[in-house]
Design an enzyme around this catalytic site. Structure first.
Site, PDB file in Angstrom:
ATOM      1  N   GLY A 109       1.141  -1.331   0.299  1.00 45.03           N
ATOM      2  CA  GLY A 109       0.478  -0.359   0.342  1.00 45.03           C
ATOM      3  C   GLY A 109       0.872   1.013   0.319  1.00 45.03           C
ATOM      4  N   CYS A 132       5.283  -5.909   1.941  1.00 39.99           N
ATOM      5  CA  CYS A 132       5.660  -4.716   1.508  1.00 39.99           C
ATOM      6  C   CYS A 132       4.556  -3.890   2.571  1.00 39.99           C
ATOM      7  CB  CYS A 132       5.143  -3.895   0.211  1.00 39.99           C
ATOM      8  SG  CYS A 132       6.175  -2.207  -0.185  1.00 39.99           S
ATOM      9  N   TYR A 133       4.114  -2.922   2.676  1.00 40.82           N
ATOM     10  CA  TYR A 133       2.819  -2.296   3.751  1.00 40.82           C
ATOM     11  C   TYR A 133       2.657  -3.789   4.433  1.00 40.82           C
ATOM     12  CZ  TYR A 133      -0.423   0.184   6.350  1.00 40.82           C
ATOM     13  OH  TYR A 133      -1.248   0.968   7.513  1.00 40.82           O
ATOM     14  N   HIS A 138       7.629  -7.367  -3.450  1.00 40.60           N
ATOM     15  CA  HIS A 138       6.585  -7.754  -4.578  1.00 40.60           C
ATOM     16  C   HIS A 138       6.950  -9.142  -5.576  1.00 40.60           C
ATOM     17  CE1 HIS A 138       3.952  -4.213  -3.456  1.00 40.60           C
ATOM     18  NE2 HIS A 138       5.293  -3.835  -3.471  1.00 40.60           N
ATOM     19  N   GLU A 145       4.331 -10.560  -6.333  1.00 36.74           N
ATOM     20  CA  GLU A 145       2.967 -10.804  -7.698  1.00 36.74           C
ATOM     21  C   GLU A 145       3.932 -10.539  -8.405  1.00 36.74           C
ATOM     22  OE1 GLU A 145       2.515  -7.158  -5.460  1.00 36.74           O
ATOM     23  OE2 GLU A 145       3.679  -9.363  -5.016  1.00 36.74           O
ATOM     24  N   ASP A 174     -16.924 -12.152 -22.613  1.00 38.07           N
ATOM     25  CA  ASP A 174     -17.459 -12.266 -20.895  1.00 38.07           C
ATOM     26  C   ASP A 174     -19.008 -11.996 -21.598  1.00 38.07           C
ATOM     27  OD1 ASP A 174     -15.301 -11.308 -19.913  1.00 38.07           O
ATOM     28  OD2 ASP A 174     -16.101  -8.611 -20.537  1.00 38.07           O
ATOM     29  N   LYS A 179     -10.280 -11.903 -15.856  1.00 35.41           N
ATOM     30  CA  LYS A 179     -10.851 -11.876 -17.340  1.00 35.41           C
ATOM     31  C   LYS A 179     -10.527 -13.246 -17.930  1.00 35.41           C
ATOM     32  CE  LYS A 179     -11.491  -9.917 -21.511  1.00 35.41           C
ATOM     33  NZ  LYS A 179     -13.125  -8.962 -21.446  1.00 35.41           N
TER      34      LYS A 179
END
Length: 526
Positions: free
Chosen positions: A66, A93-94, A182, A184, A240, A382
């Protein structure tokens, strides 16, 4: 304290990792990485009490990064009782700084903000757990201004970098792990391995999140909710709405009616593809409404892109409402809302986002039409919708279609929308996509399209001077469409595209290539 029931529908027999979102730009990416690994992820506001978290029956909890400092007044915090749940917690992180501070560690400003790649050295104490089977030295992506300076005895440092002595930790009593970097993002090459270690080694997940099981579970839920009532679905031909329609056909069959509104702003042969797929392949009750004249009249003389969107949205509602009244008695409206739509519109546990543009999936339509709403895809990303489409047997040409805006070609024509300009852009777009597909670039790009600009340029054709339209080519690569980079299309392919458009499309004498990234530009031009 009142406990709010989770709005996320958890599929049957599914292992859940809850992600507390502290405002990280990567929060959705964490959620996707967890699902890719085989567990179901849910983004939740950090203020959620543990009673709410417990309703998800989580196998683990992740505290996201964050932009705030844990030492700021009013910085977001989570329930102080979080570690009493006995559930493994990973702070990123945060999230690491907050978890460490809550458990007695000292967090201070690093003096110099660290942003970019760093070399992570895993300490010998980490023989199992979060960093197991990783190289002793590996690259990670840092983005922080604070860092943990001192640890109480209950903590153990498990990794370090040259500028961050405590880059990863574990608590010896509580099931808490923290990493300052991070995992990710793709800039951390072994990041997915770290997340998998947390999910499988520490949380003991079995990897039960499967799209086929989601499909069967959701179909059962739809049948229970709908009963014997009828459902109407607005079918656009995009990924979609096509997956939504195929799913509802599987769940309730003849109780579904699909409505395809031809607004005259479609790509070439769009209507024919939708009709052949859903009438011939799925035997759907498909009603096609040609309202192209009405839309063009509404757009006459309109230059402002938001006004275009507003008028298109308003006309669509009118056409849809009239069609629904003519063809039957419906109680439910199905929409192809996705998880990012829910998050970014502020309707999820995770928070709010800015109103970037109109004509969005979330909100508006159901209230004006008076239907009950069904959104079977609202908990999917998605890429998961594409996987679901494959399970449902949709053809690749629909599953892997690039996104197409709701207002159609109206927002790819900068300036006034006319039939002549639409026909010209449709022909240019068809050539562009033909060459992208022929050169095996369609799947490696995320979105490719042509834009008709409101200018004309001087050219020479044969022995004569021309003063004709300029077409811009836009091609981007992205994982989440929140950020995007321009695609490096080979020069020879661009040359062929330009040559074909200029030679085959009367009225165009110049083609330009858009090399803007998002941000600061958007993907669409309007």
């Amino acid at each position: 304290m009142a406990v709010t029931a989770p709005t996320i529908r958890i599929p049957d027999n599914t292992e859940v990792i809850v992600i507390l979102d502290f405002g990280s730009q990567y929060a959705q990416l964490i959620a996707r990485r967890v699902r890719e690994a085989g567990a179901f992820s849910v983004l939740v506001a950090p203020s959620a009490p543990i009673e709410t978290l417990a309703q998800f029956r989580p196998k683990g909890i992740i505290l996201s990064g964050g932009p705030a400092s844990v030492n700021e007044v009013g910085a977001p915090r989570c329930d102080e009782r979080l570690f009493e749940m006995g559930v493994p917690v990973l702070g990123i992180c945060y999230g690491m700084q907050l978890g460490c501070q809550m458990l007695g560690a000292d967090v201070r400003s690093a003096g110099k903000r660290e942003f970019g790649r760093a070399n992570l050295n895993i300490l010998p104490v980490e023989e199992r757990g979060l960093l197991v089977d990783l190289p002793a030295s590996t690259t990670v992506w840092m983005s922080h201004g604070d860092q943990v300076e001192a640890l109480p005895q209950e903590f153990e440092a498990i990794a370090t970098t040259p500028t961050c002595p405590i880059a990863a930790v574990r608590h010896l009593k509580h099931k808490f792990y923290g990493i300052q970097f991070h995992p990710e993002v793709t800039h951390t090459p072994h990041g997915i391995d770290i997340l998998r270690n947390f999910i499988f080694e520490i949380c003991q997940c079995k990897g039960t999140w499967r799209m086929s099981e989601f499909l069967e579970s959701e179909c059962r839920r739809i049948r229970e909710e709908v009963g014997a009532k009828r459902v109407i679905c607005g079918l656009s031909g995009g990924v979609d709405s096509s997956v939504l329609a195929a799913m509802l056909i599987r769940a309730i069959g003849e109780q579904l009616t699909c409505v395809f509104v031809d607004n005259g702003l479609l790509r070439k042969a769009e209507r024919q593809l939708v009709e052949s797929t859903f009438r011939d392949h799925f035997q759907a009750d498909l009603r096609v409404v040609d309202a192209s004249e009405e839309f063009l009249v509404d757009l006459r003389g309109v230059l402002d892109p938001q006004e275009k969107r507003r008028r298109i949205g308003h006309r669509f509602i009118e056409v849809f409402k009239q069609t629904a009244a003519e063809i039957g008695d419906f109680e439910f409206l199905a929409q192809g809302t996705l998880y990012p739509d829910v998050i970014e519109s502020g309707h999820s546990h995770a928070g709010t986002a800015a109103n970037i543009k109109l004509h969005h999936n979330v909100g508006g339509l159901p209230e004006q039409l008076g239907f009950k709403l069904i959104e079977p895809l609202r908990d999917l990303f998605k890429d998961e919708v594409r996987k679901l489409g494959a399970v449902l047997g949709l053809p690749d040409q629909i599953i892997w279609r690039h996104p197409f805006p709701g207002p159609g070609l109206a927002v790819r024509i900068v300036g006034e929308v006319t039939k002549a300009r639409l026909d010209l852009l449709r022909d240019c777009d068809e050539i562009l996509l033909e060459e992208i597909v022929a050169n095996n670039l369609y799947r490696s790009t995320s979105q490719v399209f042509a834009v008709l600009l409101p200018i004309q340029s001087v050219g020479v054709m044969g022995d004569g001077r021309t003063y004709e339209s300029v077409v811009a080519i836009r091609a981007v690569e992205t994982q989440d469409f929140m950020t995007a980079d321009w695609a490096r299309i080979p020069f020879n392919v661009l040359a062929t595209i330009s040559s074909r458009i200029i030679n085959e499309i009367r009225g165009v004498n110049r083609v330009v290539y858009d090399i803007s990234s998002k941000p600061p530009a958007t993907i669409e031009w309007e």
